[in-house]
Design a protein around this motif. Structure first.
Motif, short mmCIF file in Angstrom:
data_model
loop_
_atom_site.label_atom_id
_atom_site.label_comp_id
_atom_site.label_asym_id
_atom_site.label_seq_id
_atom_site.Cartn_x
_atom_site.Cartn_y
_atom_site.Cartn_z
N MET A 167 -7.96 -5.18 -15.88
CA MET A 167 -7.43 -4.83 -17.21
C MET A 167 -8.41 -5.31 -18.28
N THR A 168 -9.08 -4.36 -18.95
CA THR A 168 -10.08 -4.70 -19.95
C THR A 168 -9.41 -5.36 -21.16
N LYS A 169 -10.01 -6.47 -21.62
CA LYS A 169 -9.45 -7.18 -22.76
C LYS A 169 -9.45 -6.28 -23.99
N GLY A 170 -8.29 -6.09 -24.57
CA GLY A 170 -8.15 -5.25 -25.75
C GLY A 170 -8.13 -3.77 -25.46
N GLY A 171 -8.25 -3.38 -24.16
CA GLY A 171 -8.22 -1.97 -23.80
C GLY A 171 -6.81 -1.42 -23.84
N PRO A 172 -6.65 -0.10 -23.59
CA PRO A 172 -5.32 0.52 -23.65
C PRO A 172 -4.29 -0.17 -22.75
N ALA A 173 -4.69 -0.52 -21.51
CA ALA A 173 -3.75 -1.16 -20.59
C ALA A 173 -3.34 -2.54 -21.10
N PHE A 218 -1.07 -14.16 -21.59
CA PHE A 218 -2.08 -13.20 -21.18
C PHE A 218 -2.10 -11.95 -22.06
N THR A 219 -1.33 -11.96 -23.15
CA THR A 219 -1.34 -10.81 -24.04
C THR A 219 -2.61 -10.76 -24.88
N TYR A 220 -2.85 -9.61 -25.45
CA TYR A 220 -4.01 -9.41 -26.31
C TYR A 220 -3.79 -10.12 -27.64
N ASP A 221 -4.72 -10.97 -28.01
CA ASP A 221 -4.63 -11.68 -29.28
C ASP A 221 -5.14 -10.74 -30.37
N VAL A 222 -4.26 -9.87 -30.83
CA VAL A 222 -4.66 -8.78 -31.70
C VAL A 222 -5.08 -9.28 -33.08
N PRO A 223 -6.22 -8.83 -33.57
CA PRO A 223 -6.63 -9.21 -34.93
C PRO A 223 -5.71 -8.59 -35.97
N ARG A 224 -5.56 -9.25 -37.10
CA ARG A 224 -4.76 -8.68 -38.18
C ARG A 224 -5.38 -7.35 -38.63
N GLY A 225 -4.47 -6.38 -38.85
CA GLY A 225 -4.93 -5.09 -39.34
C GLY A 225 -5.65 -4.25 -38.31
N ASP A 226 -5.53 -4.59 -37.04
CA ASP A 226 -6.30 -3.91 -36.00
C ASP A 226 -6.00 -2.42 -35.92
N SER A 227 -4.76 -2.01 -36.24
CA SER A 227 -4.39 -0.60 -36.12
C SER A 227 -4.61 0.19 -37.41
#
Length: 467
Positions: free
Chosen positions: A1-7, A183-192
């Motif tokens: 599972m690629t870090k930050g990838g779709p999965a 193990f979740t993606y540490d999403v950056p603010r405003g990523d979407s």
């Protein structure tokens, strides 16, 4: 599972949805066990109900502090801290040996629970693109409703012989969810946000930002609508009482009537699962006009009122074996849905009414994300959640007073039908506020998007510092 990838992103959304569901499981555990807990701790059911009331209000108040901390700092440690606190409080509830200990454990759990939904909402809004926010938020809202129902079911089934067991099981589930969260993606603010593509967004909320938040008029309507909406939604907890009274009026014994009321109330709230359609409709119309989500919510809320009123007065005949076991009564109720046209009509009316009002939840979540920059979303959500909590508590209290007042003029079950029908008119100001939000949302969205684009332009134009 690629870090930050779709999965990895999909996995992260699922974990956040489960976390939001679990905190509602914890909230729903106590009501089915009022009698058992009170008897074991040698206090009245009212004392245990007080603990639940304190939990509701305190979690809504604590959410503001948690949300501000999440908008101000790194969100992952904040969310882990909130989860650990509610897990500890829930486990302590299952081990409490007296009432003061139980009350304090519920207070601790409430403080932690306030941090889960508010911070998770901000993270999920950064994981989902604006085009799909309605659909994603419909699953988010649905998970919270399912969590509450699951908590009630788990409390009743696992706690039938030992009231402590459900609390310990919920706490164990919280530990597992926390481990999964690591193990979740540490999403950056405003990523979407499309405006921030390729830009590191490092803005944080500040103390003087509250006037800016309230200056977005859409936020004012989104926050205040919960006061009236939740008065109406809060009254729906009395549905089992209405259908129990109908069964008793048709000659059934109280134990059988209680089962009938619970089953009918559960069936009639299945329409909430159709919130997914409300989210899809909001996404679709939003692509045509910035007013789309707010208009879908306004129309859904207002259109549901007549169906609710019809639901409470439409007559139907209950045909179940009086005095039989719970399983036999449940099977008979389910058979009535298919064999008795009046019961089927009532169920269809209820599902339609709940489906229409469920357009509120996903579009409310998505609108908050649409009109606010990433560093404000958790705080705005928590302010709205506080109004929701006050409205729901008020609805529970007011509807009980109304039923007692109406009992002098109308015998049961008519007093319950009249009272519940009257409380659905609280949806009207909610619908009006969504319509008012639809008039301001385009400007507020444009201002927010312009500010984000300006930030991105500044960052790309500013040369990186030399090492």
């Amino acid at each position: 599972m690629t870090k930050g990838g779709p999965a990895h992103r999909a996995y992260s959304v699922v974990v956040f949805v489960i976390l939001a569901s679990l905190d509602n499981v914890a909230i729903g555990l106590v009501p089915p066990l009022y009698g058992s807990i009170g008897a074991d701790l040698d206090v009245s059911e009212a004392h245990i109900a007080l603990a639940t009331t304190v939990m509701f209000l305190l979690s809504a108040m604590a959410a503001i502090g948690w949300a501000y901390a999440g908008d101000r700092t790194d969100r992952k440690p904040v969310l882990i801290a909130g989860t650990v606190i509610w897990v500890a409080g829930t486990a302590w509830s299952g081990l409490a040996g007296n009432y003061p200990s139980f009350l304090l454990s519920q207070v601790l759990a409430a403080i932690g629970l306030g941090g889960v939904a508010s911070v998770s909402f901000a993270v999920v809004s950064d994981l989902i693109s604006p085009r799909r926010r309605g659909l994603a938020m419909s699953f988010w809202g649905l998970s919270q409703g399912v969590g509450t129902l699951a908590g009630t079911l788990v409390g009743g089934l696992l706690g039938a012989q030992d009231w402590r067991r459900p609390f310990l099981v919920a706490a164990a589930a919280g530990v597992i969810a926390t481990a999964a969260y690591l193990f979740t993606y540490d999403v950056p603010r405003g990523d979407s946000q499309p405006e921030l593509s390729g830009v590191t967004y490092d803005e944080r909320i500040h103390r003087d930002d509250l006037p800016k938040i309230l200056a977005r008029r859409t936020n004012v309507w989104l926050i205040l609508q919960g006061l009236s909406a939740q008065v109406a939604f809060g009254s729906l907890v009395w549905l089992p009482v209405l259908f129990r009274a109908r069964a008793e009026d048709q000659g059934y014994s109280t134990p059988t009537a209680i089962v009938v009321g619970s089953v009918f109330a559960t069936l009639f709230q299945l329409g909430g699962a159709l919130s997914i359609l409300g989210g899809l409709a909001g996404d679709r119309l939003q692509r045509r006009t910035p007013r789309g989500r707010a208009l879908v919510a306004a129309v859904g809320i207002l259109a549901a009122v007549p169906f609710y009123v019809v639901l409470y007065f439409v007559p139907f005949r209950i045909d179940v074996p009086d005095g039989a076991g719970t399983g036999a009564v449940v099977r008979a109720v389910l058979a009535d849905v298919w064999t008795d046209p009046s019961v089927g009509l009532s169920l269809a009316t209820a599902v339609l009414a709940l489906a229409l009002t469920s357009a509120n939840s996903p579009n409310w979540f998505a609108l908050i994300a649409d009109v606010n920059p990433p560093e404000h979303r958790g705080t705005v959500y928590s302010l709205g959640n506080l109004c929701n909590g006050v409205g729901r508590a008020g609805g529970n209290v007011l509807v009980g007073v109304a039923f007692r007042g109406l009992s002098g003029a109308f015998p049961p079950p008519l007093n319950y039908a009249v009272g519940l029908a009257a409380f659905q008119f609280f949806f009207i100001p909610t619908g009006i506020m969504y319509w008012l939000a639809s008039r301001t949302v385009a400007r507020d969205m444009a201002d927010t998007h312009a500010a984000l684009a300006s930030y991105a332009d500044h960052e790309t134009a500013t040369p990186a510092p030399r090492p």
